[in-house]
Scaffold this active site. Structure first.
Site, PDB file in Angstrom:
ATOM      1  N   LYS A 285     -30.333 -38.161  43.491  1.00 53.64           N
ATOM      2  CA  LYS A 285     -31.564 -37.848  44.239  1.00 53.64           C
ATOM      3  C   LYS A 285     -32.781 -38.047  43.335  1.00 53.64           C
ATOM      4  O   LYS A 285     -32.628 -38.178  42.111  1.00 53.64           O
ATOM      5  CB  LYS A 285     -31.485 -36.411  44.755  1.00 53.64           C
ATOM      6  CG  LYS A 285     -31.308 -35.360  43.663  1.00 53.64           C
ATOM      7  CD  LYS A 285     -30.931 -34.007  44.231  1.00 53.64           C
ATOM      8  CE  LYS A 285     -30.766 -32.981  43.123  1.00 53.64           C
ATOM      9  NZ  LYS A 285     -30.207 -31.719  43.625  1.00 53.64           N
TER      10      LYS A 285
ATOM     11  N   TYR B  57     -61.439 -34.296  26.433  1.00 51.07           N
ATOM     12  CA  TYR B  57     -62.114 -33.404  27.382  1.00 51.07           C
ATOM     13  C   TYR B  57     -62.068 -31.953  26.908  1.00 51.07           C
ATOM     14  O   TYR B  57     -61.042 -31.486  26.400  1.00 51.07           O
ATOM     15  CB  TYR B  57     -61.425 -33.470  28.746  1.00 51.07           C
ATOM     16  CG  TYR B  57     -61.547 -34.798  29.437  1.00 51.07           C
ATOM     17  CD1 TYR B  57     -62.795 -35.339  29.758  1.00 51.07           C
ATOM     18  CD2 TYR B  57     -60.411 -35.505  29.801  1.00 51.07           C
ATOM     19  CE1 TYR B  57     -62.886 -36.555  30.411  1.00 51.07           C
ATOM     20  CE2 TYR B  57     -60.498 -36.720  30.463  1.00 51.07           C
ATOM     21  CZ  TYR B  57     -61.749 -37.243  30.756  1.00 51.07           C
ATOM     22  OH  TYR B  57     -61.840 -38.434  31.407  1.00 51.07           O
TER      23      TYR B  57
ATOM     24  N   MET C 156     -55.701 -38.353  31.943  1.00 49.55           N
ATOM     25  CA  MET C 156     -54.911 -38.938  33.029  1.00 49.55           C
ATOM     26  C   MET C 156     -54.091 -40.145  32.571  1.00 49.55           C
ATOM     27  O   MET C 156     -52.935 -40.299  32.951  1.00 49.55           O
ATOM     28  CB  MET C 156     -55.839 -39.328  34.182  1.00 49.55           C
ATOM     29  CG  MET C 156     -55.107 -39.738  35.437  1.00 49.55           C
ATOM     30  SD  MET C 156     -56.211 -40.262  36.746  1.00 49.55           S
ATOM     31  CE  MET C 156     -56.848 -38.713  37.336  1.00 49.55           C
TER      32      MET C 156
ATOM     33  N   ARG D  53     -30.309 -20.859  49.983  1.00 45.37           N
ATOM     34  CA  ARG D  53     -31.103 -22.038  50.313  1.00 45.37           C
ATOM     35  C   ARG D  53     -30.475 -22.538  51.615  1.00 45.37           C
ATOM     36  O   ARG D  53     -30.345 -21.765  52.553  1.00 45.37           O
ATOM     37  CB  ARG D  53     -31.066 -23.033  49.143  1.00 45.37           C
ATOM     38  CG  ARG D  53     -32.125 -24.106  49.218  1.00 45.37           C
ATOM     39  CD  ARG D  53     -32.247 -24.900  47.903  1.00 45.37           C
ATOM     40  NE  ARG D  53     -31.052 -25.666  47.565  1.00 45.37           N
ATOM     41  CZ  ARG D  53     -30.964 -26.504  46.527  1.00 45.37           C
ATOM     42  NH1 ARG D  53     -32.013 -26.698  45.746  1.00 45.37           N
ATOM     43  NH2 ARG D  53     -29.856 -27.150  46.272  1.00 45.37           N
TER      44      ARG D  53
HETATM   45  C1  LIG Z   1     -29.191 -31.372  42.666  1.00 36.43           C
HETATM   46  C2  LIG Z   1     -27.890 -30.836  43.133  1.00 36.43           C
HETATM   47  C3  LIG Z   1     -26.743 -30.995  42.341  1.00 36.43           C
HETATM   48  C4  LIG Z   1     -26.768 -31.565  40.935  1.00 36.43           C
HETATM   49  O1  LIG Z   1     -27.234 -30.596  40.032  1.00 36.43           O
HETATM   50  P1  LIG Z   1     -27.211 -30.854  38.430  1.00 36.43           P
HETATM   51  O2  LIG Z   1     -27.492 -29.514  37.875  1.00 36.43           O
HETATM   52  O3  LIG Z   1     -28.304 -31.835  38.159  1.00 36.43           O
HETATM   53  O4  LIG Z   1     -25.880 -31.368  38.110  1.00 36.43           O
HETATM   54  C5  LIG Z   1     -25.528 -30.574  42.881  1.00 36.43           C
HETATM   55  N1  LIG Z   1     -25.464 -30.020  44.110  1.00 36.43           N
HETATM   56  C6  LIG Z   1     -26.566 -29.831  44.875  1.00 36.43           C
HETATM   57  C7  LIG Z   1     -26.423 -29.199  46.214  1.00 36.43           C
HETATM   58  C8  LIG Z   1     -27.807 -30.217  44.409  1.00 36.43           C
HETATM   59  O5  LIG Z   1     -28.890 -29.999  45.154  1.00 36.43           O
END
Ligand SMILES: *Cc1c(COP(=O)(O)O)cnc(C)c1O
Length: 388
Positions: free
Chosen positions: A52, A280, A328, A151
């Protein structure tokens, strides 16, 4: 109406010669990490590579192709759009979408691109089943069981009813049930063990009701490294793929190496007189003449502005201090120790130069966040350069 995921430019090493700053990703290292993780698993446990957020900043497509070759079996993404990007790049392995999918348009896209959704509730399962009825097709689905993360998902106490409900709905093929740990990276294992216990209770209930168990999974990187009791049918590994440890107490488990480095060029070198302020807000003032260098990278590239006056950068294998507010697009260094430094030389902000290494964790510690956020913070403006 499918939008394409904005992907950063992909450059060859020679093209990088003309860049002010870039993300360098070593695909051999990435593949080695995948093999190290696979070696930790029982032969029947599959590896789901979590890619992801554009592969935690490494580029989802290149990460996916590399991980597949090195032995990954599944992919997980957060959104259907991320899954579509992989399909359009020709990735054929199964893809689980971890995030919630609710709109009709998105359900259709999931079907069209052969993605596998997470179902979080019976209501959502019903919507999926009705939509699939209209479309005239079936879909593999995964159920999220909430064991304490609060969640997505249905509470573990209602997991039996959830599974029974989904099983009797037409057009849904139940592939797996999974849960997610809230504290797997905490050296204190007590809450992880409680969540695991709840997961096992849900499974035991299905067994009592003679429900054929689907695939089961609960482990992220930290749980995967912690103990094989969390491995089940597959493990969902993100951070460790990229060569980072979720917590330092897990370092001894397997050897992993970070695949990503952040590099930027020196764009100007000059001497400023005593009492000059830098950048800055004048948050750095020198008390003597100072040799400084300007580097072509800033917070719009993903260098946290909170690192102002705190970070170090590697130049010719040595650490030099960053001075003045990070801007930036640029930041400044005190290069007194390298008087003959030339514009065009390459600074390593994260990664190795000679004997010294600046890990992503160093930025995370200094800015009071986690390395996951640092990795995901590198913006599209930085081209990705892949090394084999
Ligand atoms: C992001 C995620 C993972 C991976 O987590 P890591 O700590 O990066 O290995 C696994 N399961 C779910 C549901 C996630 O959202």
């Amino acid at each position: 109406m499918v939008l394409s995921y904005p992907s950063p430019q992909r450059l060859t090493v020679t093209q990088a010669e003309y860049q002010r700053a870039w993300v360098e990703i070593n695909l051999t290292t990435l593949a080695d990490n995948v093999r190290q993780i696979k070696r930790l698993l029982k032969p029947q446990t599959q590896l789901m590579a979590v890619i992801k957020a554009d592969g935690y900043g490494h580029g989802a497509v290149m990460t996916a192709k590399t991980a597949l070759q090195a032995g990954a079996d599944w992919f997980a993404v957060a959104t259907s759009q991320e899954g579509i990007t992989l399909r359009e790049a020709g990735i054929q392995a199964p893809i689980l979408v971890l995030g919630a999918i609710n709109s009709l348009e998105e359900i259709k896209a999931v079907v069209q691109y052969n993605l596998q959704p997470t179902l979080c509730s019976p209501q959502q399962a019903l919507i999926f089943s009705d939509t699939l009825q209209q479309l005239g097709c079936d879909l593999p689905v995964h159920l999220n069981i909430d064991t304490g993360m609060s969640r997505l998902g249905t509470a573990w106490t209602e997991a039996l009813e959830f599974v029974q409900f989904v099983r009797q709905l037409p057009h849904l093929e139940l592939v797996s049930c999974y849960s997610h740990f809230a504290t797997a990276d905490d050296p204190d294992p007590s809450f992880m063990e409680l969540q695991h216990q709840r997961f096992k209770e849900a499974i035991a209930q299905w067994q009592q009701h003679h429900l054929e168990p689907p695939m089961l999974h609960i482990a992220n990187s930290a749980a995967t490294l912690t103990d094989s009791c969390y491995h089940y049918d597959l493990v969902r590994v993100g951070l460790a793929l990229y060569g980072l440890y979720p917590e330092s107490h897990l370092r001894h488990k397997i050897p992993l190496k970070p695949a990503l480095q952040i590099k930027a060029r020196i764009t100007q070198v000059k001497t400023i007189p005593p009492q000059s302020s830098v950048s800055y807000g004048r948050r750095f003032v020198c008390d003597r003449p100072l040799r400084i260098a300007v580097v072509g990278i800033g917070y719009a590239d993903g260098v946290p502005r909170a690192l102002t006056n705190q970070m170090e950068v590697l130049l010719r294998g040595q650490r030099v201090p960053q001075i003045g507010t990070v801007t930036m697009d640029q930041l400044m260094l005190d290069v007194t120790t390298i008087p003959d430094l030339q514009p065009g030389e390459i600074a390593t902000l994260i990664g190795r130069d000679g004997q010294d290494v600046i890990p992503a964790e160093e930025w995370a510690d200094k800015t009071n966040t986690i390395s996951w956020e640092i990795l995901c913070g590198f913006k599209q403006r930085l081209p990705r350069v892949y090394l084999d």
